[in-house]
Scaffold this active site. Structure first.
Site, PDB file in Angstrom:
ATOM      1  N   ASP A 148      -4.548 -10.987  10.536  1.00 34.05           N
ATOM      2  CA  ASP A 148      -3.363 -10.121  10.509  1.00 34.05           C
ATOM      3  C   ASP A 148      -3.848  -8.722  10.132  1.00 34.05           C
ATOM      4  O   ASP A 148      -4.235  -8.480   8.988  1.00 34.05           O
ATOM      5  CB  ASP A 148      -2.366 -10.668   9.479  1.00 34.05           C
ATOM      6  CG  ASP A 148      -1.160  -9.754   9.281  1.00 34.05           C
ATOM      7  OD1 ASP A 148      -1.074  -8.696   9.936  1.00 34.05           O
ATOM      8  OD2 ASP A 148      -0.288 -10.117   8.463  1.00 34.05           O
ATOM      9  N   LYS A 190       2.731   0.692  11.575  1.00 34.99           N
ATOM     10  CA  LYS A 190       1.991   1.447  10.568  1.00 34.99           C
ATOM     11  C   LYS A 190       1.022   2.425  11.254  1.00 34.99           C
ATOM     12  O   LYS A 190       1.212   3.627  11.205  1.00 34.99           O
ATOM     13  CB  LYS A 190       1.249   0.524   9.607  1.00 34.99           C
ATOM     14  CG  LYS A 190       2.197  -0.234   8.672  1.00 34.99           C
ATOM     15  CD  LYS A 190       2.134  -1.682   8.933  1.00 34.99           C
ATOM     16  CE  LYS A 190       2.791  -2.586   7.914  1.00 34.99           C
ATOM     17  NZ  LYS A 190       4.052  -2.256   7.323  1.00 34.99           N
ATOM     18  N   TRP A 250       1.875 -11.227   2.177  1.00 34.53           N
ATOM     19  CA  TRP A 250       1.920 -11.487   3.624  1.00 34.53           C
ATOM     20  C   TRP A 250       1.135 -12.731   3.980  1.00 34.53           C
ATOM     21  O   TRP A 250       1.569 -13.515   4.828  1.00 34.53           O
ATOM     22  CB  TRP A 250       1.469 -10.262   4.421  1.00 34.53           C
ATOM     23  CG  TRP A 250       2.372  -9.106   4.146  1.00 34.53           C
ATOM     24  CD1 TRP A 250       2.057  -7.950   3.478  1.00 34.53           C
ATOM     25  CD2 TRP A 250       3.774  -8.995   4.454  1.00 34.53           C
ATOM     26  NE1 TRP A 250       3.171  -7.145   3.368  1.00 34.53           N
ATOM     27  CE2 TRP A 250       4.229  -7.752   3.960  1.00 34.53           C
ATOM     28  CE3 TRP A 250       4.691  -9.832   5.098  1.00 34.53           C
ATOM     29  CZ2 TRP A 250       5.549  -7.327   4.091  1.00 34.53           C
ATOM     30  CZ3 TRP A 250       6.009  -9.398   5.235  1.00 34.53           C
ATOM     31  CH2 TRP A 250       6.427  -8.167   4.742  1.00 34.53           C
TER      32      TRP A 250
HETATM   33  N1  PMP Z   1       1.625  -8.520   7.634  1.00 32.55           N
HETATM   34  C1  PMP Z   1       1.368  -7.398   6.958  1.00 32.55           C
HETATM   35  C2  PMP Z   1      -0.007  -7.157   6.432  1.00 32.55           C
HETATM   36  C3  PMP Z   1       2.386  -6.466   6.744  1.00 32.55           C
HETATM   37  O1  PMP Z   1       2.143  -5.350   6.069  1.00 32.55           O
HETATM   38  C4  PMP Z   1       3.676  -6.730   7.264  1.00 32.55           C
HETATM   39  C5  PMP Z   1       4.831  -5.764   7.133  1.00 32.55           C
HETATM   40  N2  PMP Z   1       4.751  -4.809   6.198  1.00 32.55           N
HETATM   41  C6  PMP Z   1       3.895  -7.929   7.937  1.00 32.55           C
HETATM   42  C7  PMP Z   1       2.843  -8.790   8.126  1.00 32.55           C
HETATM   43  C8  PMP Z   1       5.247  -8.274   8.505  1.00 32.55           C
HETATM   44  O2  PMP Z   1       5.429  -7.499   9.614  1.00 32.55           O
HETATM   45  P1  PMP Z   1       6.779  -7.438  10.453  1.00 32.55           P
HETATM   46  O3  PMP Z   1       7.786  -6.759   9.597  1.00 32.55           O
HETATM   47  O4  PMP Z   1       6.372  -6.643  11.646  1.00 32.55           O
HETATM   48  O5  PMP Z   1       7.164  -8.829  10.789  1.00 32.55           O
END
Ligand code: PMP
Length: 360
Positions: A172, A196, A103
């Site tokens: 994030d 989550k 991520w």
């Molecule tokens: N950052 C983290 C730490 C994540 O776990 C995720 C999704 N699992 C994301 C960003 C991306 O999120 P989204 O699917 O809501 O764009």
């Protein structure tokens, strides 16, 4: 158990049962109004109350100090990867990033994609993202430092956040927001997809220090502008109303069980139970350095990929879902977010012991 399964999915993930029941009770006619939250105007009095409650509860539960705004945006955490640099970087200014997994890597690439300058000041890629870097130098003139507090795929988590001095800290927190008590005052901006710990997918929570909102340039899309969305109290356009309503209910549930402190205590107990089970045998192998282990995502390996496949299949027969590791890394991963009960962890641990007994 209301036919509920033990849900260890990484996200969208388990929601608290009392929240689902409340939604069910009010679904057709919200508090006797004769329509559901999905069907009512986002500018009406009822929804106005819901969104204000959601913001206030977020401040209360998280202990957000004065001078911060909570806003609800769309596009997931992924759109924040671009939105953050679009808003916070002045012309020619660079940002620092610490890369702790897929991520963070995506956040870095997205900033670069829109033509922003990025310094990756530390990375744990050398050991397949199995630890949180401890040594790094923050650039004095960085527009901000970006970190990912919990790495959903690799199962690492920051335990102490970096001291950044005058450099704004951006985080994030998609996969561990409200899993433990933190000092929000350390951060200039926190963002998190809701799916989550906070609610359904489709809403992104942004907690922003008000002076940061002033940085938004005028020539970016309004839906990406913290200034536009923030100054309109998340009602610049039609927000994801139903998702915001569920977030409010999740926050009420958090409050009813004793707040983030009580939840943290249970989360630590849940995580210890699982890690102790992994550490007690050679059959299961944790993939993360112990001092970087996550309270939320617990990845581990079995002696072979065939056994891992069998583990996932047999887990399902035992009403345990979502334990397959992310497709990019394989193995097993149990995501144990706030709404996953201690009882579910005990069920998983019992299953793990039995599986080892039969296959070890
Ligand atoms: N950052 C983290 C730490 C994540 O776990 C995720 C999704 N699992 C994301 C960003 C991306 O999120 P989204 O699917 O809501 O764009």
């Amino acid at each position: 158990m209301d036919n509920r399964i033990h849900n260890f999915s990484a996200g969208p993930a388990a929601l608290p049962l009392p929240v689902l029941k409340e939604v069910q009770k009010d679904l057709v006619s919200y508090r006797g109004e004769g329509l559901s939250v999905m069907e009512m105007s986002h500018r009406g009095k009822t929804f106005d109350g819901i969104i204000k409650d959601a913001e206030d509860l977020m401040k209360e539960i998280m202990g957000i100090p004065q001078g911060y705004k909570v806003i609800f945006m769309q596009g997931g955490a992924t759109l924040q990867f671009a939105t953050v640099p679009l808003n916070l970087l002045a012309e020619g200014q660079a940002a620092d990033y610490i890369n702790t997994g897929s991520w963070s890597t995506k956040a870095i690439k997205e900033a670069q994609l829109i033509g922003k300058k990025v310094n990756v000041i530390a990375t744990s890629e050398d050991k397949n993202f199995s630890y949180i870097p401890k040594k790094f130098d923050i650039s004095a003139n960085a527009g901000y430092l970006h970190i990912t507090s919990n790495n959903t795929i690799f199962g690492t988590q920051w335990s102490n956040f970096p001291q950044t001095g005058n450099v704004p800290l951006v985080c994030d927190m998609s996969s561990d927001i409200n899993c433990r008590k933190i000092d929000v005052g350390q951060f200039a901006l926190i963002y998190a997809g809701a799916q989550k710990n906070m609610g359904p997918s489709g809403v992104t929570i942004v907690i922003i220090r008000e002076d940061m909102m002033e940085k938004s340039p005028a020539n970016i899309p309004n839906l990406c502008s913290y200034k536009t969305i923030g100054s309109k109290d998340s009602l610049y356009n039609t927000p994801p109303t139903f998702g915001i309503y569920i977030i409010k209910l999740v926050l009420e549930w958090m409050k009813s069980v004793g707040g983030v402190e009580a939840i943290e205590k249970i989360n630590r107990e849940k995580a210890s139970l699982l890690y102790d089970t992994i550490d007690a045998t050679d059959f299961y192998t944790g993939t993360v350095e112990k001092d970087s282990r996550s309270l939320m995502n617990v990845p581990f390996r079995l002696p072979s990929e065939d056994l891992e496949k069998e583990f996932v299949a047999q887990a399902l027969q035992n009403d345990i879902i979502g334990v397959k590791g992310h497709r990019s890394v394989g193995g097993i991963r149990a995501s144990i977010y706030n709404a996953v009960s201690l009882d579910s962890i005990k069920t998983l641990v019992a299953f793990m012991k039995e599986f080892e007994r039969k296959n070890g």
